[in-house]
Design a protein around this motif. Sequence first.
Motif, PDB file in Angstrom:
ATOM      1  N   ALA A 208       0.827  -1.210   0.000  1.00 16.43           N
ATOM      2  CA  ALA A 208       0.000   0.000   0.000  1.00 16.43           C
ATOM      3  C   ALA A 208       0.858   1.255   0.000  1.00 16.43           C
ATOM      4  O   ALA A 208       0.543   2.241  -0.682  1.00 16.43           O
ATOM      5  N   LEU A 209       1.971   1.248   0.745  1.00 17.65           N
ATOM      6  CA  LEU A 209       2.846   2.415   0.774  1.00 17.65           C
ATOM      7  C   LEU A 209       3.587   2.605  -0.539  1.00 17.65           C
ATOM      8  O   LEU A 209       4.107   3.686  -0.812  1.00 17.65           O
ATOM      9  N   ARG A 210       3.649   1.559  -1.357  1.00 15.94           N
ATOM     10  CA  ARG A 210       4.221   1.683  -2.703  1.00 15.94           C
ATOM     11  C   ARG A 210       3.149   1.992  -3.741  1.00 15.94           C
ATOM     12  O   ARG A 210       3.449   2.089  -4.931  1.00 15.94           O
ATOM     13  N   GLY A 211       1.891   2.114  -3.304  1.00 21.23           N
ATOM     14  CA  GLY A 211       0.801   2.354  -4.238  1.00 21.23           C
ATOM     15  C   GLY A 211       0.424   1.106  -5.010  1.00 21.23           C
ATOM     16  O   GLY A 211      -0.024   1.187  -6.155  1.00 21.23           O
ATOM     17  N   GLU A 212       0.579  -0.065  -4.379  1.00 21.42           N
ATOM     18  CA  GLU A 212       0.277  -1.336  -5.033  1.00 21.42           C
ATOM     19  C   GLU A 212      -0.743  -2.118  -4.211  1.00 21.42           C
ATOM     20  O   GLU A 212      -0.840  -1.953  -2.994  1.00 21.42           O
ATOM     21  N   ASP A 213      -1.485  -2.988  -4.906  1.00 19.97           N
ATOM     22  CA  ASP A 213      -2.447  -3.813  -4.192  1.00 19.97           C
ATOM     23  C   ASP A 213      -1.856  -5.186  -3.893  1.00 19.97           C
ATOM     24  O   ASP A 213      -0.662  -5.420  -4.080  1.00 19.97           O
ATOM     25  N   CYS A 214      -2.700  -6.090  -3.436  1.00 25.84           N
ATOM     26  CA  CYS A 214      -2.244  -7.405  -2.984  1.00 25.84           C
ATOM     27  C   CYS A 214      -2.529  -8.506  -3.993  1.00 25.84           C
ATOM     28  O   CYS A 214      -2.736  -9.672  -3.605  1.00 25.84           O
ATOM     29  N   ALA A 215      -2.535  -8.161  -5.276  1.00 24.87           N
ATOM     30  CA  ALA A 215      -2.879  -9.141  -6.307  1.00 24.87           C
ATOM     31  C   ALA A 215      -1.900 -10.300  -6.378  1.00 24.87           C
ATOM     32  O   ALA A 215      -2.227 -11.360  -6.914  1.00 24.87           O
ATOM     33  N   ASP A 216      -0.696 -10.123  -5.857  1.00 29.00           N
ATOM     34  CA  ASP A 216       0.301 -11.188  -5.924  1.00 29.00           C
ATOM     35  C   ASP A 216       0.409 -11.981  -4.624  1.00 29.00           C
ATOM     36  O   ASP A 216       1.289 -12.848  -4.494  1.00 29.00           O
ATOM     37  N   LEU A 217      -0.481 -11.710  -3.672  1.00 22.86           N
ATOM     38  CA  LEU A 217      -0.390 -12.371  -2.371  1.00 22.86           C
ATOM     39  C   LEU A 217      -1.260 -13.613  -2.318  1.00 22.86           C
ATOM     40  O   LEU A 217      -2.481 -13.528  -2.414  1.00 22.86           O
ATOM     41  N   GLY A 218      -0.636 -14.752  -2.144  1.00 25.38           N
ATOM     42  CA  GLY A 218      -1.369 -15.993  -1.942  1.00 25.38           C
ATOM     43  C   GLY A 218      -1.815 -16.630  -3.234  1.00 25.38           C
ATOM     44  O   GLY A 218      -2.235 -15.958  -4.176  1.00 25.38           O
ATOM     45  N   THR A 219      -1.712 -17.922  -3.287  1.00 29.25           N
ATOM     46  CA  THR A 219      -2.221 -18.702  -4.405  1.00 29.25           C
ATOM     47  C   THR A 219      -3.208 -19.709  -3.859  1.00 29.25           C
ATOM     48  O   THR A 219      -3.155 -20.061  -2.678  1.00 29.25           O
ATOM     49  N   PRO A 220      -4.130 -20.189  -4.672  1.00 25.15           N
ATOM     50  CA  PRO A 220      -5.080 -21.189  -4.177  1.00 25.15           C
ATOM     51  C   PRO A 220      -4.332 -22.386  -3.597  1.00 25.15           C
ATOM     52  O   PRO A 220      -3.394 -22.913  -4.201  1.00 25.15           O
ATOM     53  N   THR A 221      -4.712 -22.813  -2.424  1.00 22.77           N
ATOM     54  CA  THR A 221      -4.033 -23.927  -1.772  1.00 22.77           C
ATOM     55  C   THR A 221      -4.525 -25.251  -2.314  1.00 22.77           C
ATOM     56  O   THR A 221      -5.575 -25.339  -2.953  1.00 22.77           O
ATOM     57  N   VAL A 222      -3.726 -26.274  -2.034  1.00 25.56           N
ATOM     58  CA  VAL A 222      -4.116 -27.618  -2.459  1.00 25.56           C
ATOM     59  C   VAL A 222      -5.445 -28.021  -1.843  1.00 25.56           C
ATOM     60  O   VAL A 222      -6.216 -28.797  -2.423  1.00 25.56           O
ATOM     61  N   LEU A 223      -5.774 -27.453  -0.675  1.00 20.58           N
ATOM     62  CA  LEU A 223      -7.011 -27.830   0.003  1.00 20.58           C
ATOM     63  C   LEU A 223      -8.247 -27.347  -0.732  1.00 20.58           C
ATOM     64  O   LEU A 223      -9.341 -27.859  -0.518  1.00 20.58           O
ATOM     65  N   SER A 224      -8.093 -26.344  -1.604  1.00 18.39           N
ATOM     66  CA  SER A 224      -9.254 -25.877  -2.360  1.00 18.39           C
ATOM     67  C   SER A 224      -9.778 -26.933  -3.308  1.00 18.39           C
ATOM     68  O   SER A 224     -10.902 -26.851  -3.799  1.00 18.39           O
ATOM     69  N   ARG A 225      -8.962 -27.965  -3.573  1.00 19.62           N
ATOM     70  CA  ARG A 225      -9.409 -29.044  -4.456  1.00 19.62           C
ATOM     71  C   ARG A 225     -10.040 -30.198  -3.680  1.00 19.62           C
ATOM     72  O   ARG A 225     -10.452 -31.185  -4.271  1.00 19.62           O
TER      73      ARG A 225
END
Length: 473
Positions: free
Chosen positions: A40-57
């Motif tokens: 946020a202090l760089r003017g960026e969002d969190c689009a790169d944070l976290g990927t779907p986990t194996v448990l989502s399957r």
Amino acid sequence: MERAQPVRGGLTADGAGLAGDRVVAVGSPGRVLVAAAARALRGEDCADLGTPTVLSRFTAVPEPVRRAAAARAAGRTALTAEQTAEVDAARVARWIVEQYPRRRYPGVVLGSPHGAAAHLAVALGVPWLPAAFETTVRWHRGAVDRPAAALEHGAVLAARLLAGNPDVHVRQVHCPASRGAQAGATVSLAVRWQCLPAAYARFLAERVSAGAPVLLVRDARTWPVHDVGRGHSFQAGSPGSGLEPVDFHPDSPALRQVLRCAGGDGARWEPAEVTTGQGYAEHGVEAGFELAVGQWAGRRGHRLHRVLVDRPEALSAAVADLYRAWLRRAGKTGDRLVVECGRLLDPWQVVRAGLVPYWCENATRRSVDAVEWWLAGSEAFSSVDVLPESPGLRSPALAGLPQWLAVAAFGRRRRAVDRTAARGYPMAAVPTRRATEVLRAQPYDLPVPPHLPAATAVQALRDGAGGQGLLVC
């Protein structure tokens, strides 16, 4: 008890320890909040944070299969027992501060992990620095229903870690109600600094403007704690579970239900003896850290403000009210609310869209009850968007999906619970970036307001503290 292996002298002191991003537990609150605030202090969002986990399957598979998958996934990202000797808390501190842009800041927020504290830091235009970090270590042949065995194994791990880091305290937490099957596959250690890390001191001296205020947020919740000694303490259960300490007694129906869901047996629960009574829970701030921050601020002419939080929802409500007033002073409506939960937050998208953020620590009934009460006593919002975080386990303390829908119903015109997050609730977790995807769909409300003056923020927190479980001094 397994005998601790000798630690090679100077291993962590010479910077040869594990990298910070390897040590700090993936998905831990502090790690997510630092990443979100720095972006946020760089003017960026969190689009790169976290990927779907194996448990989502594994949403439709039998519970034993899902538990086994959760345990394997936790073990893959955890440290090995031997690697605890390579943890370098000083290197972790350097990794944290290096995430923030290199510039001067008009202050700093430090302390316990809390989403509203991160939102407050972003509104002030300052970094948020945690007073501790969480790491997890593999526990082969572990069991969710054997806290005494967890303590025995954890004592070995804590000794290895403390041998190279004498300036920290290790709080071990065994909580199947908040960690599910992972509590039987890994040991969770909250590593709390007992002084101001050298990297923090350099960062504050070089990056914080002269005379700028310092805000220390401290989680003041208490819990029964067993002081093992030599810098190691243990707690069974956690305030974040939504249960009470009495619920972790062998005769508790709630505990038996939790253990069944986590693959354990309530009849085997053998609590570790509690000899020291109540202590600050795992997200508390060590007295030495607080003292060091105060001494640093006093020597350099900075005003230290302490914010003591007895209930997480009190700070969430105070910061939401503060945001609304801040937005309105900037000529915006302050009339659109986003209710975030756990790791589902994005401070930059909140500011970009001119939203009021209310952060729930987790999906427990206690957290959701609190936001309902706050909404009932607040001026109505035209829109309410809700992002419920699935904990990935079942517990009698969890809020049901209808309760989240009731929160959204407070919106006058728009009432939305994110369908992706709700679809697999409470078992299928979604990554932090899901919050970004939802908030990107909100209309822009630019320009971003000028940073909130710290004096205004402190006064607003004081005004909203009365009777709410919040003390500002």
